[in-house]
Design a protein around this motif. Sequence first.
Motif, short mmCIF file in Angstrom:
data_model
loop_
_atom_site.label_atom_id
_atom_site.label_comp_id
_atom_site.label_asym_id
_atom_site.label_seq_id
_atom_site.Cartn_x
_atom_site.Cartn_y
_atom_site.Cartn_z
N GLN A 667 0.65 -1.18 0.04
CA GLN A 667 0.07 0.20 0.14
C GLN A 667 0.81 1.43 0.07
OE1 GLN A 667 -1.12 -2.90 1.28
NE2 GLN A 667 -2.71 -2.83 -0.07
N THR A 668 2.00 1.30 0.62
CA THR A 668 2.79 2.58 0.73
C THR A 668 3.95 2.34 0.10
OG1 THR A 668 4.09 1.70 2.83
CG2 THR A 668 2.09 2.72 3.01
N GLY A 669 4.44 1.17 -0.39
CA GLY A 669 5.64 1.08 -1.31
C GLY A 669 6.89 1.44 -0.34
N ILE A 670 6.78 1.16 0.86
CA ILE A 670 7.84 1.21 1.87
C ILE A 670 8.37 0.02 2.06
CG2 ILE A 670 8.78 2.14 4.15
CD1 ILE A 670 6.80 4.46 3.99
N GLY A 671 9.67 -0.39 2.28
CA GLY A 671 9.90 -1.64 2.61
C GLY A 671 10.03 -2.08 3.82
N LEU A 672 9.67 -3.29 4.12
CA LEU A 672 9.55 -3.85 5.62
C LEU A 672 10.92 -3.87 6.19
CD1 LEU A 672 7.07 -7.07 4.56
CD2 LEU A 672 6.61 -4.71 5.28
N VAL A 673 10.98 -3.59 7.23
CA VAL A 673 12.02 -3.11 8.36
C VAL A 673 12.87 -4.58 8.59
CG1 VAL A 673 11.11 -3.30 10.49
CG2 VAL A 673 13.11 -1.87 10.04
N THR A 674 12.05 -5.75 8.58
CA THR A 674 12.93 -6.97 9.16
C THR A 674 13.27 -7.75 7.76
OG1 THR A 674 10.76 -7.89 8.69
CG2 THR A 674 11.35 -7.09 11.06
N VAL A 675 13.15 -7.15 6.61
CA VAL A 675 13.80 -7.80 5.28
C VAL A 675 15.10 -7.48 5.02
CG1 VAL A 675 13.27 -8.30 2.88
CG2 VAL A 675 11.41 -8.41 4.62
N GLN A 676 16.06 -8.40 4.95
CA GLN A 676 17.38 -8.00 4.59
C GLN A 676 17.85 -8.42 3.21
OE1 GLN A 676 19.42 -6.36 6.62
NE2 GLN A 676 18.67 -7.11 8.64
N PRO A 677 18.20 -7.36 2.27
CA PRO A 677 18.31 -7.61 0.72
C PRO A 677 19.14 -8.61 0.41
CG PRO A 677 19.28 -5.50 1.40
CD PRO A 677 18.78 -6.13 2.82
N ARG A 678 20.59 -8.81 1.04
CA ARG A 678 21.33 -9.73 0.33
C ARG A 678 22.25 -10.25 1.39
NH1 ARG A 678 25.47 -6.65 -2.25
NH2 ARG A 678 26.64 -7.21 -0.53
N LYS A 679 22.50 -11.66 1.18
CA LYS A 679 23.57 -12.30 2.11
C LYS A 679 24.14 -13.25 1.30
CE LYS A 679 22.02 -15.20 5.19
NZ LYS A 679 21.65 -15.76 6.45
N ILE A 680 25.53 -13.43 1.32
CA ILE A 680 26.24 -14.40 0.47
C ILE A 680 27.42 -15.08 1.20
CG2 ILE A 680 27.54 -14.98 -1.53
CD1 ILE A 680 26.10 -12.51 -3.01
N THR A 681 27.39 -16.28 1.52
CA THR A 681 28.35 -16.91 2.28
C THR A 681 29.05 -17.98 1.54
OG1 THR A 681 27.32 -16.87 4.43
CG2 THR A 681 29.01 -18.37 4.29
N THR A 682 30.63 -17.72 1.42
CA THR A 682 31.47 -18.65 0.63
C THR A 682 32.21 -19.42 1.61
OG1 THR A 682 31.47 -17.18 -1.25
CG2 THR A 682 32.96 -19.05 -0.95
N THR A 683 32.21 -20.70 1.52
CA THR A 683 32.95 -21.75 2.41
C THR A 683 33.80 -22.41 1.67
OG1 THR A 683 31.18 -21.83 4.22
CG2 THR A 683 32.90 -23.43 4.37
N ALA A 684 35.30 -22.68 1.89
CA ALA A 684 36.28 -23.30 1.23
C ALA A 684 37.29 -24.01 2.39
CB ALA A 684 36.99 -22.36 0.28
N GLY A 685 37.73 -25.34 2.02
CA GLY A 685 38.70 -25.69 3.11
C GLY A 685 39.34 -26.97 2.26
N VAL A 686 40.11 -27.36 3.08
CA VAL A 686 40.95 -28.50 2.57
C VAL A 686 41.19 -29.66 3.83
CG1 VAL A 686 42.42 -27.40 1.11
CG2 VAL A 686 43.03 -27.55 3.21
N ARG A 687 41.41 -30.88 3.49
CA ARG A 687 41.58 -31.71 4.58
C ARG A 687 42.94 -32.51 4.10
NH1 ARG A 687 36.53 -33.13 2.31
NH2 ARG A 687 34.87 -32.52 3.52
N MET A 688 43.76 -32.82 5.20
CA MET A 688 45.11 -33.08 5.02
C MET A 688 45.40 -34.44 6.02
SD MET A 688 47.19 -29.51 4.58
CE MET A 688 46.40 -28.96 6.06
N PHE A 689 46.63 -34.99 5.58
CA PHE A 689 46.89 -36.20 6.61
C PHE A 689 45.74 -37.42 7.02
CE2 PHE A 689 49.07 -32.05 8.18
CZ PHE A 689 50.24 -32.37 7.67
#
Length: 787
Positions: A667-689
Amino acid sequence: MANGARGAHALLWGVSAIALCFSGVSEATAQAREPDAAQAAPSTQDTKQKNAKRSKKRQQIVAQAPDQSALNANAQAQGSVQSLDTITVAATKMEERAVDALAPVSVVTLEQIQRWQPNRVGDLLYNVPGVWLQDRGDDPATSINIRGLQDFGRVAVVVDGARQNYQRSGHSANGAFFLDPELISNIEVVRGPTANIYGSGAIGGVVSFRTKDIDDVVRPGERWGSDWGIMGGTNDMRGMVSGFGGVRVNPNVDLFAGGSWTTQSNYKDGMGVTVENSANKTGSAIAKATVRPADGHELKLGGIFQDFDYDNGQPRRALGLPFSQPGTGGNGTSIYATNVKNYQTSLGWRYQRPEDQIFDWDAKVYWNRTESDQVKIAHTATTPAFGTACARRGLPGNAISGCIGDWRSYLIDTIGFDAHNTSRFEHGSWRHALTYGGDIFQDDVSTADFSGNSNATTPGGRRTVSGAFAQWKVGYATWFDLISAVRYDNYHLSSANTTTEGDRFSPKVTFALLPTYVVTPYVSYAEGYRAPSVTETLVDGAHVASGPGQGDTSVCADGSRGFFCFLPNPHLRPEVGKNKEIGLNVKKDDLFTAGDTLRAKFNVFRNDVSDFIDGVQFAGPPGRNLYFQYQNIAHARIEGFEAEVFYDANLWFVGVSATIQRGENVQTGIGLVTVQPRKITTTAGVRMFENQLTLAMQWTSVEANTDIPATYLAGTSYDLLNAYLTYKPHRDITVNFSVDNILDEYYRPYAVPRAADFTSTQNDVLWSSAAPGRVFKLGARFHFGGA
């Protein structure tokens, strides 16, 4: 680094990792037309024979599948376990791998929990797609946001099947729960109302926690076992000790018990400023007894006790420190010495036999109590408010927050029951699974305040919510699966002055092509129904002010004065979420090399919520008064994209978790305060021995939401870089070392409310929402067991 450049780099890394995973999609696509040999479509001549074999195989899946908790407990000895391969029941109440679920499902395993060495539950969830946290440093409770929806049961949180419905009005989230992360063995997250059969109110999603049990400490071949853990950390000091043990008395009786103790001092944020009252102490205990009285039957009695000690509230911050403001207003709040006790008891009855296709049931009755007792130990001013009981007693304080030395308490009892059964049958190339059941819970809230009015702002009352559902899953050969379901919800809310009720039928339908192939596309439509809470309906009274001339310009109906007046709204209508979703599941083994695995889930969604309930501030008669009331917004819309990709090449691994979304008041076009626009998580790892040593890095890039009402201060955009090292010198010894927030970055993950004058911020939230700066943690775990 500028927010745009930072976001571009995060997106580039994320897309690069996804591209790496999909460099083998050409092969996957080719195989989508022609299944693996083991999954080839049956010929006309032997259709019945192969259908019979397939039926027998499906019946044996549950019996033959290794217990996921046992896999998790020994994951570091056997190599990493793909979390999307973990068995889940949260989406459909039927056992299936997360990657196969025709819904946006994510799983956090015990291996991940122990590697991350969490200080609070939020540390385990912040990198899950679509999940955000609105936690305070001076409160160990956790508030979960899924796809921009939170508070008042929009996200159904269950621990061992028991609803966690704690909520208390304040400057923090109005919906939280208390749980020691050391008790957790597994977490299942379902995003959106697609899990509406799981329980009433979950228009945002479901988070299901499974606590530790005997399979987490007694390994295959052992009759008894115990796991012991210890952890210490910096910033400034934190520590944990725990012990859990179990014994298989005989093949039909298991006993399990354990507990932990955790302490934390006040931590410093990324600016090096101490977040006052972020210190806390936690003690927890758990016990379970499992009895198998007959073939296929299992009875489980469990109990949990938790005790949290901490001081809640923020003192005035001295001038010169970050975010300090001159003057009196908004420079701190009352402080309360707080003790929270949580009790939970549940009794479950599970029946499951592979050869029995008619009965496969799970029933549970539970009781959950959270009681919070507080004593006021500090006030925003050193003198009492004029004309109040505090002034007559010569104590600092006012009629809203009470006097120093006085107590207030809050208690919520939740009693509930949940039961469901699945019947399976086949004819020709058709497979059918009919799941049906019902649930009911009752919240009984009581509050008391010796000299303040928190019993008005968090009113007492009783709410009863019940529902029933039926779900039909049908599959044809290897061509498609169809899931259709309907849920009926009913609620009744009552207090001394108000009674309200309602009911509704909510449908769900999901259609998937090629469910046994490498790539499985699906579409889904689901509706969810949330009844108004006790607080939203009945909240009343004045918001705290220091006294005459200190901002208490509003006079409320009961004669109290404050910055503004809360107004009850017994005419609130329930919320209805209507979610449209397109998903894609990808699973492939031996993609590039023998033994490697690719798992991925992608989702595009739009959730239209009618009669969305939100807090509204407005002026009213007399003209100088300000009011706050929960009201129905005609239409709120939240839409976005989520991805979860993990590739494991045995010697190394890489994963990407991404969320891009937006939400607005249509109705107002104003964003909802609890909505976050973007989150990107990158995980990388190695196993040894030979997998004795695992090194991993995790980078999370977050963009703040600035499209919010003027009555809020936006959170911060930030980059969070963590590192983890796991060393296993012996099958019974594991050493974990981690560094959280390596960049020592200051960040506030969510928006902060402004005061009623719309200019100054509520500084207690501003200060307490800042997350810890750099933290080093070192821990060790030891296993003992025998036959």
